[in-house]
Motif scaffolding. Structure first.
Motif, short mmCIF file in Angstrom:
data_model
loop_
_atom_site.label_atom_id
_atom_site.label_comp_id
_atom_site.label_asym_id
_atom_site.label_seq_id
_atom_site.Cartn_x
_atom_site.Cartn_y
_atom_site.Cartn_z
N LEU A 61 0.82 -1.21 0.00
CA LEU A 61 0.00 0.00 0.00
C LEU A 61 0.86 1.27 0.00
N ALA A 62 2.17 1.11 0.14
CA ALA A 62 3.05 2.26 0.06
C ALA A 62 3.09 2.82 -1.37
N TYR A 63 2.77 1.97 -2.35
CA TYR A 63 2.77 2.45 -3.73
C TYR A 63 1.45 2.15 -4.48
N CYS A 64 0.64 1.24 -3.96
CA CYS A 64 -0.64 0.93 -4.59
C CYS A 64 -1.76 1.80 -4.01
N SER A 65 -2.73 2.13 -4.85
CA SER A 65 -3.97 2.74 -4.39
C SER A 65 -5.04 1.66 -4.37
N MET A 66 -5.87 1.64 -3.33
CA MET A 66 -6.87 0.59 -3.21
C MET A 66 -8.16 1.12 -2.60
N LYS A 67 -9.27 0.63 -3.10
CA LYS A 67 -10.58 0.87 -2.50
C LYS A 67 -11.31 -0.46 -2.38
N THR A 77 -15.68 2.45 -12.68
CA THR A 77 -15.89 3.89 -12.49
C THR A 77 -14.70 4.54 -11.80
N TRP A 78 -14.21 3.89 -10.75
CA TRP A 78 -13.05 4.43 -10.04
C TRP A 78 -11.81 4.39 -10.94
N GLY A 79 -11.68 3.30 -11.70
CA GLY A 79 -10.55 3.17 -12.60
C GLY A 79 -10.51 4.29 -13.63
N LYS A 80 -11.65 4.62 -14.20
CA LYS A 80 -11.71 5.72 -15.17
C LYS A 80 -11.28 7.04 -14.54
N SER A 81 -11.70 7.26 -13.30
CA SER A 81 -11.34 8.50 -12.61
C SER A 81 -9.83 8.57 -12.33
N MET A 82 -9.16 7.39 -12.35
CA MET A 82 -7.72 7.32 -12.11
C MET A 82 -6.94 7.26 -13.42
N GLY A 83 -7.66 7.40 -14.55
CA GLY A 83 -7.01 7.38 -15.85
C GLY A 83 -6.76 6.00 -16.42
N MET A 84 -7.41 4.97 -15.86
CA MET A 84 -7.25 3.61 -16.35
C MET A 84 -8.18 3.35 -17.54
N THR A 85 -7.83 2.38 -18.36
CA THR A 85 -8.64 2.05 -19.54
C THR A 85 -9.05 0.59 -19.60
N THR A 86 -8.51 -0.21 -18.70
CA THR A 86 -8.76 -1.66 -18.71
C THR A 86 -8.74 -2.16 -17.28
N MET A 87 -9.51 -3.23 -17.03
CA MET A 87 -9.40 -3.89 -15.73
C MET A 87 -9.16 -5.38 -15.93
N HIS A 88 -8.39 -5.95 -14.99
CA HIS A 88 -8.15 -7.39 -15.07
C HIS A 88 -8.03 -7.96 -13.66
N GLY A 89 -8.27 -9.26 -13.58
CA GLY A 89 -8.24 -9.93 -12.30
C GLY A 89 -8.99 -11.26 -12.36
N GLY A 118 -21.96 -9.40 -1.70
CA GLY A 118 -20.72 -9.47 -2.47
C GLY A 118 -19.69 -8.48 -1.97
N ARG A 119 -18.48 -8.65 -2.46
CA ARG A 119 -17.39 -7.75 -2.09
C ARG A 119 -16.41 -7.66 -3.24
N ILE A 120 -15.61 -6.60 -3.27
CA ILE A 120 -14.58 -6.46 -4.31
C ILE A 120 -13.56 -5.42 -3.87
N ALA A 121 -12.32 -5.61 -4.32
CA ALA A 121 -11.26 -4.62 -4.13
C ALA A 121 -10.85 -4.10 -5.50
N GLY A 122 -10.64 -2.81 -5.59
CA GLY A 122 -10.06 -2.20 -6.77
C GLY A 122 -8.65 -1.75 -6.43
N ILE A 123 -7.67 -2.09 -7.27
CA ILE A 123 -6.27 -1.79 -6.99
C ILE A 123 -5.61 -1.16 -8.21
N VAL A 124 -5.00 -0.01 -8.02
CA VAL A 124 -4.17 0.59 -9.06
C VAL A 124 -2.72 0.42 -8.62
N ARG A 134 -4.02 -0.09 -16.43
CA ARG A 134 -4.96 -1.08 -15.95
C ARG A 134 -5.25 -0.94 -14.46
N ILE A 135 -6.48 -1.25 -14.10
CA ILE A 135 -6.86 -1.38 -12.71
C ILE A 135 -7.11 -2.85 -12.44
N ARG A 136 -6.69 -3.30 -11.28
CA ARG A 136 -6.89 -4.69 -10.89
C ARG A 136 -8.15 -4.81 -10.02
#
Length: 370
Positions: free
Chosen positions: A49-55, A109-121, A67-73, A85-87
């Motif tokens: 988390l020192a370099y990753c952003s997560m929600k 939605t969060w990924g787009k706000s962070m400038g991401m264009t793809t998600m994978h996981g 349900g649950r989910i984590a988004g990680i940049v 990419r957002i994970r």
């Protein structure tokens, strides 16, 4: 049907996030829960988390967690692979496509706000976290470092337009089968040719010194593996203390060159899955007992990590640790070995063709552009 997505914002929400799988899999005899204390620590204080952003988000359906989910940049991963990419990870949900869609939409939605264009996981911060959605092998118990999920997960992912990025394969082997003569011959020739030796674990002082060298070799050896991100110093320090405590010398092989550098390695652990199942995600009051019992009394193992430094790859060094460990397995009468997930395109998986094996599990990383 009323589906609400709420962000995890405090400790109480985080406990709900961590506890949800226990409810979702309470009647499943194959699911292996992660330790609750480890999950809480990872999601709130991982060195990544020192370099990753997560929600983190929870999905509620009719007032109940569904349900649950984590988004990680991970900017280090994106820089390394030239991606935006957002994970997504820690992804669990009831058999309802609307719930899964709402959770994934939140990550998008969060990924787009962070400038991401793809998600994978599903992926974690890096390869130390559980990753890969199970798509084959639902009637088997996975190793403790691997995800398990209901069969409807991947059906829903594909209905939502996600495609395969890559698959990881796992194999099951008779751990005490005879060592192939071909592998024995290669092993003897390589040891002599390169003046290599196998580390003696009786020397605990040198073992501590080797910990840092091991992680250096680990970082280098997996650079060519898809989606791999080299560990940082803080991640190494955190992992080193854990793995040094868990190592069993009879299940570990470090191959050293004349300068005592680790040029190849293989680390296996006793299968702790059934102990974790009995612990039900908690160390207390008796979870620790079930896990320690599995650690000291076992007849099956998980082949957790193996590799070689790039400068030593394609020289047959894998035969050294295979012969060494295979001999140890026979002496200890270990019955079954389960390989760690390996990318299906990695030529290293070819080594299993030398042994009597069968497919154990297949897991998948999905991808979707937006």
């Amino acid at each position: 049907m009323d589906i609400q997505i709420k962000e995890v914002i405090d400790r109480r929400d985080l406990r709900r996030f961590v506890d949800f799988p226990a409810q979702l899999y309470k009647d499943n005899k194959y699911y292996v829960p992660a330790l609750r204390i480890d999950e809480m620590k990872t999601l709130s204080g991982s060195p990544s988390l020192a370099y990753c952003s997560m929600k983190l988000w929870l999905a509620y359906k009719n007032g109940q967690i569904a349900g649950r989910i984590a988004g990680i940049v991970n900017p280090r991963a994106n820089d390394l692979y030239n991606h935006t990419r957002i994970r997504f990870g820690w992804f669990d949900f009831i058999d309802d496509i609307a719930v899964a869609k709402a959770l994934l939409h939140q990550v998008e939605t969060w990924g787009k706000s962070m400038g991401m264009t793809t998600m994978h996981g599903p992926l974690g911060f890096n390869t130390w976290n559980r990753q890969g959605m199970l798509i084959e092998g639902f009637d088997k118990i996975p190793p403790i470092n691997c995800l398990y999920n209901h069969p409807y997960y991947f059906r829903i992912m594909e209905e939502l337009g996600f495609e395969k990025e890559l698959d990881w394969m796992q194999y099951e082997m008779n751990a005490s089968q005879d060592i192939p003569d071909k592998v024995k011959r290669i092993n003897e020739l390589i040891l002599e040719k390169y003046n290599l030796r196998i580390f003696d674990f009786k020397n605990k002082k040198i073992l501590k010194q080797l910990a840092g060298k091991f992680f250096e070799t680990y970082n280098e050896s997996f650079k060519s593996v898809h989606n791999f991100i080299p560990l940082t110093v803080d991640e190494i320090n955190s992992g080193a203390s854990l793995y040094l405590r868990m190592i069993r010398k009879e299940l570990t092989c470090f191959v050293l060159d004349p300068q005592d550098n680790i040029v190849a390695f293989a680390i296996c652990f006793p299968s702790l899955s059934k102990g974790f199942q009995k612990a039900k995600g908690r160390l207390f009051p008796f979870g620790w007992f079930h896990i320690l019992k599995a650690y000291f009394f076992y007849d099956s193992i998980d082949l957790m990590l193996n590799g070689a430094h790039p400068s030593w790859q394609k020289k047959g060094l894998s035969s050294i640790y295979h012969v060494y460990l295979n001999d140890a397995f026979i002496k200890r009468k270990i019955k079954i070995g389960i390989s760690n997930p390996q990318v299906e395109t990695n030529v290293a998986v070819n080594v299993w063709s030398e042994y009597d094996n069968k497919k154990f599990m297949r897991r998948r990383c999905y991808i979707k552009s937006f």
